[in-house]
Write an enzyme that holds these catalytic residues in place. Structure first.
Site, mmCIF file in Angstrom:
data_model
loop_
_atom_site.group_PDB
_atom_site.id
_atom_site.type_symbol
_atom_site.label_atom_id
_atom_site.label_comp_id
_atom_site.label_asym_id
_atom_site.label_seq_id
_atom_site.Cartn_x
_atom_site.Cartn_y
_atom_site.Cartn_z
ATOM 1 N N ALA A 237 9.982 15.695 32.756
ATOM 2 C CA ALA A 237 9.090 16.324 31.780
ATOM 3 C C ALA A 237 9.359 15.817 30.360
ATOM 4 C CB ALA A 237 9.272 17.837 31.837
ATOM 5 N N HIS B 198 36.329 25.559 19.778
ATOM 6 C CA HIS B 198 37.213 26.002 20.862
ATOM 7 C C HIS B 198 36.993 27.490 21.124
ATOM 8 C CE1 HIS B 198 40.781 26.184 23.360
ATOM 9 N NE2 HIS B 198 41.178 27.245 22.679
HETATM 10 P P1 FAD Z 1 2.037 17.099 35.308
HETATM 11 O O1 FAD Z 1 2.970 18.105 34.808
HETATM 12 O O2 FAD Z 1 1.936 16.879 36.770
HETATM 13 O O3 FAD Z 1 0.598 17.477 34.716
HETATM 14 C C1 FAD Z 1 -0.552 16.780 35.057
HETATM 15 C C2 FAD Z 1 -1.740 17.683 34.860
HETATM 16 O O4 FAD Z 1 -2.927 16.919 35.003
HETATM 17 C C3 FAD Z 1 -1.828 18.794 35.916
HETATM 18 O O5 FAD Z 1 -1.918 20.047 35.275
HETATM 19 C C4 FAD Z 1 -3.105 18.477 36.698
HETATM 20 O O6 FAD Z 1 -3.796 19.630 37.115
HETATM 21 C C5 FAD Z 1 -3.908 17.686 35.668
HETATM 22 N N1 FAD Z 1 -4.873 16.762 36.280
HETATM 23 C C6 FAD Z 1 -4.652 15.865 37.268
HETATM 24 N N2 FAD Z 1 -5.787 15.165 37.516
HETATM 25 C C7 FAD Z 1 -6.732 15.638 36.661
HETATM 26 C C8 FAD Z 1 -8.084 15.312 36.429
HETATM 27 N N3 FAD Z 1 -8.715 14.342 37.113
HETATM 28 N N4 FAD Z 1 -8.766 16.010 35.504
HETATM 29 C C9 FAD Z 1 -8.167 17.000 34.783
HETATM 30 N N5 FAD Z 1 -6.861 17.341 34.952
HETATM 31 C C10 FAD Z 1 -6.145 16.657 35.874
HETATM 32 N N6 FAD Z 1 11.395 17.578 35.320
HETATM 33 C C11 FAD Z 1 12.355 17.770 34.412
HETATM 34 O O7 FAD Z 1 12.419 17.045 33.420
HETATM 35 N N7 FAD Z 1 13.261 18.789 34.554
HETATM 36 C C12 FAD Z 1 13.237 19.618 35.615
HETATM 37 O O8 FAD Z 1 14.067 20.525 35.712
HETATM 38 C C13 FAD Z 1 12.237 19.420 36.592
HETATM 39 N N8 FAD Z 1 12.162 20.237 37.664
HETATM 40 C C14 FAD Z 1 11.150 20.068 38.559
HETATM 41 C C15 FAD Z 1 11.095 20.919 39.655
HETATM 42 C C16 FAD Z 1 10.098 20.784 40.587
HETATM 43 C C17 FAD Z 1 10.035 21.727 41.756
HETATM 44 C C18 FAD Z 1 9.108 19.779 40.410
HETATM 45 C C19 FAD Z 1 7.971 19.652 41.382
HETATM 46 C C20 FAD Z 1 9.164 18.910 39.340
HETATM 47 C C21 FAD Z 1 10.189 19.054 38.401
HETATM 48 N N9 FAD Z 1 10.313 18.192 37.310
HETATM 49 C C22 FAD Z 1 11.301 18.374 36.408
HETATM 50 C C23 FAD Z 1 9.373 17.087 37.097
HETATM 51 C C24 FAD Z 1 8.303 17.492 36.064
HETATM 52 O O9 FAD Z 1 7.606 18.613 36.543
HETATM 53 C C25 FAD Z 1 7.358 16.334 35.817
HETATM 54 O O10 FAD Z 1 8.089 15.193 35.447
HETATM 55 C C26 FAD Z 1 6.381 16.669 34.715
HETATM 56 O O11 FAD Z 1 5.616 17.797 35.044
HETATM 57 C C27 FAD Z 1 5.437 15.487 34.464
HETATM 58 O O12 FAD Z 1 4.538 15.798 33.465
HETATM 59 P P2 FAD Z 1 3.095 15.121 33.410
HETATM 60 O O13 FAD Z 1 2.469 15.639 32.169
HETATM 61 O O14 FAD Z 1 3.207 13.678 33.602
HETATM 62 O O15 FAD Z 1 2.310 15.659 34.690
#
Ligand code: FAD
Ligand code: NAD
Length: 466
Positions: free
Chosen positions: A321, A445
């Protein structure tokens, strides 16, 4: 059909997309953001935040259960705890809801008022059609940012449904499964597998490679493996999932010695990686170079088409994230005309297992492969007073530095609560700290953080407390 024209259109409101839109709004860019489900993306709704909430529940429950069993060394006893997982999940959902509202508020504060709810699809490199509840809307934008994230990989012979669940399903369970089989001993499998083991599930992890968390070195994963054993988790490495048993009440696997075995299971959690979300996005109407299924980007997150950027999980590893957020912020500034490029020295990685693992910068092996002569210092939490008072002596902090310049190249730690040390580790590397800088900084500490200068002093040959 309504047409909207804007400077920047962000597709996806996960950590990458919403941060990009906020920064674009702050910079005064006419910004539109589209989201097909909920603001906050995977991270906020089904990822980072809900998983950490449930890990916390598991930790609290285990502490109470240990006290009930008279297992604390300091004489705390309580009566046998019970866990209402439904209530725990409702508590977690409440946090998610608050943060969803928070993202909406932050977008408004940054004057991003054009939030479209619906699925976006490229018509061409400057035009996107969004299917909203009130019909299609066409958006024309000078710059478009693809931030559509990722989704769980499904194994063809073990499709999601029934007792076969993804992380999203695991985070919504309302009862603790008696027997949980986890396929994939990576980030999600071990974070959630550990949490369910702490809540009382009998957990078995099936990992294809010859060790768990292959991303981290064996020294770092050692304390995690030890703890999994203590929790009664069976870890089967070099094992392949084959499919459900005939009755659907378990998983058939091939063990490392080539034998077939059935693992009885109430739930089978499949966590074998995540794939980019590009289906239905209309990429066939663009000419983008890909890296496998991920979108290929350059140093400024630009794709091979001018004016189209991609950020976050849709661009591949590391799927984290904070990487997505940093990319989102940078792209907004680039679109605003600021001179920006990816200049980060490190992206911290944390695995929220028990104990936690942190890695920032280069590991010893990576640094050696890059041709560096090294000075390495490691300090165990067994010699740290604060770790002892928290009853968490397992683990260490390790500092990896260039031999001559003593420039710190990497910092790793494993131990209870070390996730919070990632801030200091990241800052040290980003600021170009040397071993002397770290050793010469007074650390309060008693804190776990004291292990950091001690590890640097160890590398310099004069650790004080070991
Ligand atoms: P996403 O968060 O996947 O967001 C993409 C968004 O785009 C979604 O809301 C989706 O609905 C939307 N979307 C997709 N296609 C379309 C479209 N055509 N039109 C409109 N909207 C669309 N990362 C960490 O750094 N720390 C953690 O502790 C961590 N824990 C995690 C635990 C779990 C169980 C999971 C599954 C993941 C975890 N991650 C963690 C990874 C993290 O969630 C992702 O790296 C992060 O969410 C990526 O962000 P993003 O903005 O690229 O995509
Ligand atoms: P992962 O890549 O971390 O782990 C997948 C594991 O499954 C690997 O160890 C792999 O060897 C194994 N595997 C693959 N195919 C298999 C098979 N057929 N049978 C058995 N094992 C198999 O993936 P994940 O745990 O699904 O997480 C996805 C991504 O989400 C991660 O890459 C990570 O970037 C992100 N994430 C981050 C955090 C965090 O930052 N704390 C937490 C959760 C998820």
């Amino acid at each position: 059909m309504t047409d909207i024209t804007c400077k920047i259109l962000v597709i996806g409101a996960g950590p990458g997309g919403y941060v990009c839109a906020i920064r674009a709004g702050q910079l005064g860019l006419d910004t539109v953001i589209v989201e097909s489900t909920k603001l906050g993306g995977s991270c906020l709704n089904v990822g980072c935040i809900p998983s950490k909430a449930m890990i916390h529940v598991a930790e609290e429950f285990e502490k109470a259960a240990e006290a009930a069993a008279g297992k604390t060394p300091f004489g705390l006893t309580v009566s046998q705890p019970t866990l209402d997982l439904k209530q725990a999940v409702a508590w977690k959902d409440g946090i998610v809801q608050r943060l969803n509202n928070g993202v909406a508020g932050l977008l408004r504060k940054a004057k991003v008022n054009k939030i479209l709810h619906g699925r976006a699809r490229f018509r061409d490199g400057k035009t996107v059609v969004v299917e909203t509840e009130t019909g299609p809307k066409t958006v024309h934008a000078e710059a478009i940012v693809i931030a559509t994230g990722s989704a769980p990989v499904e194994l063809p012979f073990l499709p999601f449904g029934g007792n076969v669940i993804s992380s999203t399903g695991a985070l919504a369970l309302t009862e603790v499964p008696k027997r949980l089989v986890v396929v994939g001993g990576g980030y999600i499998g071990l974070e959630l597998g550990t949490a369910f083991a702490r809540m009382g599930s009998k957990v078995t992890v099936v990992e294809a490679q010859d060790r768990i968390l292959p991303l981290y070195d064996a020294e770092l994963t050692g304390p995690v493996s030890k703890r999994l054993t203590a929790l009664g988790v069976e870890v089967l490495t070099g094992a392949k999932a084959l499919g459900l048993t005939a009755k659907g009440d378990g998983l058939r696997i091939e063990t490392s010695d080539g034998k077939e075995r059935s693992l009885p299971a109430d739930k089978i959690l499949v966590t074998v990686g995540r794939k980019p979300v590009t289906d239905g996005l209309g990429l066939e109407n663009l000419v983008l170079d890909m890296d496998g299924r991920f979108i290929r980007i350059g140093e400024r997150c630009e794709t091979t088409m001018r004016g189209i950027y991609a950020i976050g999980d849709v661009t591949g590893e590391p799927m984290l994230a904070h990487r997505a957020m940093a990319q989102g912020e940078m792209v907004a500034e680039i679109v605003a005309g600021l001179p920006r490029a990816w200049d980060k020295r490190c992206i911290p990685a944390i695995c929220f297992t028990d104990p936690e693992i942190v890695s920032v910068g280069l590991s010893p092996d990576e640094a050696k492969r890059a041709g560096h002569e090294l000075k390495i210092g490691q300090f165990p939490f067994a010699a740290n007073g604060r770790a002892m008072t928290r009853h968490g002596e397992a683990g260490f902090v390790r500092v990896v530095a260039q031999a001559g310049s003593e420039l710190v190249l990497g910092i790793q730690a494993v131990g209870q609560g070390v996730s919070e040390l990632s801030a200091a580790f990241g800052l040290a590397i980003e600021m170009g700290a040397t071993l002397q800088d770290i050793a010469g900084t007074i650390h309060a500490h008693p804190t776990l953080g004291e292990a950091f200068p001690e590890a640097a002093m160890k590398a310099l040959g004069h650790a004080l407390h070991i």
